[in-house]
Scaffold this motif. Structure first.
Motif, PDB file in Angstrom:
ATOM      1  N   VAL A 228     -50.019 -22.095 -29.516  1.00 11.90           N
ATOM      2  CA  VAL A 228     -51.113 -21.137 -29.368  1.00 11.90           C
ATOM      3  C   VAL A 228     -51.618 -20.678 -30.724  1.00 11.90           C
ATOM      4  O   VAL A 228     -52.826 -20.556 -30.946  1.00 11.90           O
ATOM      5  CB  VAL A 228     -50.654 -19.932 -28.509  1.00 11.90           C
ATOM      6  CG1 VAL A 228     -51.704 -18.822 -28.527  1.00 11.90           C
ATOM      7  CG2 VAL A 228     -50.381 -20.373 -27.081  1.00 11.90           C
ATOM      8  N   GLY A 232     -55.326 -21.355 -31.872  1.00 10.76           N
ATOM      9  CA  GLY A 232     -56.120 -20.150 -32.027  1.00 10.76           C
ATOM     10  C   GLY A 232     -56.699 -20.012 -33.414  1.00 10.76           C
ATOM     11  O   GLY A 232     -57.902 -19.761 -33.584  1.00 10.76           O
ATOM     12  N   PRO A 268     -64.293 -19.729 -28.271  1.00 10.98           N
ATOM     13  CA  PRO A 268     -63.015 -20.390 -27.979  1.00 10.98           C
ATOM     14  C   PRO A 268     -63.234 -21.761 -27.361  1.00 10.98           C
ATOM     15  O   PRO A 268     -64.359 -22.169 -27.083  1.00 10.98           O
ATOM     16  CB  PRO A 268     -62.343 -19.430 -26.990  1.00 10.98           C
ATOM     17  CG  PRO A 268     -63.477 -18.690 -26.360  1.00 10.98           C
ATOM     18  CD  PRO A 268     -64.516 -18.546 -27.434  1.00 10.98           C
ATOM     19  N   ALA A 289     -53.231 -21.645 -24.690  1.00  3.85           N
ATOM     20  CA  ALA A 289     -54.163 -21.546 -25.822  1.00  3.85           C
ATOM     21  C   ALA A 289     -55.513 -21.008 -25.379  1.00  3.85           C
ATOM     22  O   ALA A 289     -56.148 -20.215 -26.082  1.00  3.85           O
ATOM     23  CB  ALA A 289     -54.323 -22.913 -26.479  1.00  3.85           C
ATOM     24  N   SER A 293     -56.954 -17.560 -26.931  1.00  8.42           N
ATOM     25  CA  SER A 293     -58.164 -17.701 -27.739  1.00  8.42           C
ATOM     26  C   SER A 293     -59.345 -16.947 -27.137  1.00  8.42           C
ATOM     27  O   SER A 293     -60.148 -16.363 -27.863  1.00  8.42           O
ATOM     28  CB  SER A 293     -58.522 -19.185 -27.896  1.00  8.42           C
ATOM     29  OG  SER A 293     -57.502 -19.865 -28.585  1.00  8.42           O
ATOM     30  N   SER A 297     -61.001 -13.978 -29.186  1.00  8.36           N
ATOM     31  CA  SER A 297     -62.356 -14.272 -29.653  1.00  8.36           C
ATOM     32  C   SER A 297     -63.238 -13.028 -29.641  1.00  8.36           C
ATOM     33  O   SER A 297     -64.236 -12.957 -30.361  1.00  8.36           O
ATOM     34  CB  SER A 297     -62.995 -15.371 -28.789  1.00  8.36           C
ATOM     35  OG  SER A 297     -63.203 -14.929 -27.457  1.00  8.36           O
TER      36      SER A 297
END
Length: 309
Positions: A228, A232, A268, A289, A293, A297
C-alpha cells in the motif's frame, strides 16, 4: 485552504454517499455495478465525443500534452515495475500491476469531476487526451506483461493480440475514434443527438463518484503496508511530480491544460484495479491500495491544487 476544501469536499461527499448507500443497503452491489457500466459505456464516451467535437482538432490534439503525460506515466510505471521486480522480488504479474497502479489514474470517476470543478470545460479535453495515453499505451503494456507472467504461460505476443482485440471494443476508444473523425472532417452533430450526448455527459461526474464510493465498501487493507505504501506514494506523489517535470520539457501553451495534466495524475488508481488484480490472484493487494489511495487523495489533491493555484 477553505477555497480548496470547497472544491474537493463535494467530491468526497458524493463518494461517501455512495459508500453509505451500499453500507446500509439503500442500493445493492449489483445496482452499483450497473451504474458503473452506464458511466463506462455511455456517459464517459459521450463526454469524450462532446469534448472532441466542440473544438477544432488542432485545439484538442496537443502533442506536448500527450508527450508530457505519456512520458511521465511511463517513467513512473517502469520505476514501480523495477522496484517491485528487483528490490521487493515480486513476480512479473505482480510487478506489472504495481507499475499499473502507480501510473494509471482514475481519470473518469475521480480525476474528471475534480478537474471540472477547478477548470471547467477544459477538463473534458484533458480527459480525452489522458485516456489516449492510458488506454492506448499504459494499460495494454501492463496487461501484456501481467499475462506473460501468469502461471498459465500465455506468451506476450498472444497477450498483446488479445489486448488489442479488447481495446477495439472498448467504448472509450470507440468514442475517441468517433470524436476525432468528426472533428477532423469538421462534421457538426445534429441538434437532437448533440443534446442527448450533452445530457449523458452531464451525468458522468455525479454517477461516477457515487459508484466509486459504493465500490469502496467492503474492501479491507489488513497487513499489506509495504504494498500500500509503495502504490500510494507512487500514485499520489510520484506520478503528478513526474508529469509536472515533463511539462517543463514539453511545455503546453494552454495554462489550464497544464494544470489539468497534473491534477489528472493526482487522482488515485482506477476503480477496476482490484478487478484486474483478481485475474492474477492479487485482488487483496490491489483492493487495499485502492482504499488507502482514494482516502489519502483527499489530502494530496488538495495540496497540489494549493501549489498549482
Amino acid at each position: 485552504m477553505l477555497q480548496i476544501l470547497g472544491i474537493t469536499s463535494p467530491i468526497f461527499v458524493l463518494i461517501a454517499i455512495g459508500f453509505l448507500c451500499v453500507r446500509f443497503a439503500v442500493v445493492s452491489r449489483e445496482q452499483i455495478a450497473g451504474m458503473g457500466k452506464f458511466v463506462i459505456t455511455l456517459a464517459l464516451p459521450a463526454l469524450v465525443i462532446k469534448a472532441l467535437t466542440e473544438r477544432p482538432l488542432h485545439e484538442v490534439f496537443d502533442r506536448n500534452y500527450l508527450l508530457a503525460y505519456g512520458i511521465g506515466s511511463l517513467a513512473v510505471f517502469w520505476l514501480g515495475f523495477a522496484f517491485s521486480r528487483w528490490v521487493r522480488r515480486d513476480g512479473l504479474s505482480g510487478s506489472a500491476l504495481s507499475g499499473l497502479g502507480m501510473s494509471m489514474s482514475n481519470s473518469g470517476f475521480i480525476g474528471y469531476p475534480i478537474v471540472a470543478m477547478v477548470l471547467g470545460p477544459t477538463a473534458a479535453v484533458g480527459l480525452a487526451l489522458g485516456m489516449m495515453v492510458e488506454n492506448l499505451l499504459v494499460l495494454p503494456m501492463a496487461l501484456a506483461l501481467a499475462e506473460a507472467g501468469d502461471q498459465r504461460g500465455v506468451g506476450i505476443g498472444r497477450a498483446l493480440a488479445e489486448t488489442f482485440r479488447r481495446l477495439l471494443r472498448n467504448p472509450i476508444i470507440i468514442s475517441i475514434s468517433i470524436g476525432l473523425v468528426l472533428s477532423l472532417l469538421e462534421i457538426p452533430l445534429p441538434s437532437v443527438p448533440r443534446k442527448a450526448i450533452e445530457m449523458l455527459a452531464m451525468a458522468s461526474a455525479p454517477v461516477a463518484l457515487f459508484v466509486i464510493g459504493g465500490n469502496l465498501y467492503g474492501l479491507k487493507i489488513g497487513g499489506m503496508f509495504a504494498d500500500v505504501a509503495q502504490l500510494g506514494v507512487g500514485k499520489l506523489l510520484l506520478h503528478p511530480l513526474a508529469v509536472l517535470l515533463c511539462l517543463l520539457v514539453f511545455p503546453v501553451q494552454d495554462p489550464a491544460l497544464r494544470v489539468a495534466a497534473v491534477l489528472f495524475a493526482c487522482a488515485p488508481m482506477m476503480s477496476i484495479y482490484p478487478i484486474i488484480g483478481q485475474r492474477y490472484g492479487l485482488e487483496g493487494r490491489c483492493a487495499a491500495a485502492l482504499v488507502a489511495s482514494t482516502v489519502l487523495s483527499f489530502l494530496t489533491i488538495s495540496a497540489f491544487i494549493a501549489v498549482l493555484h
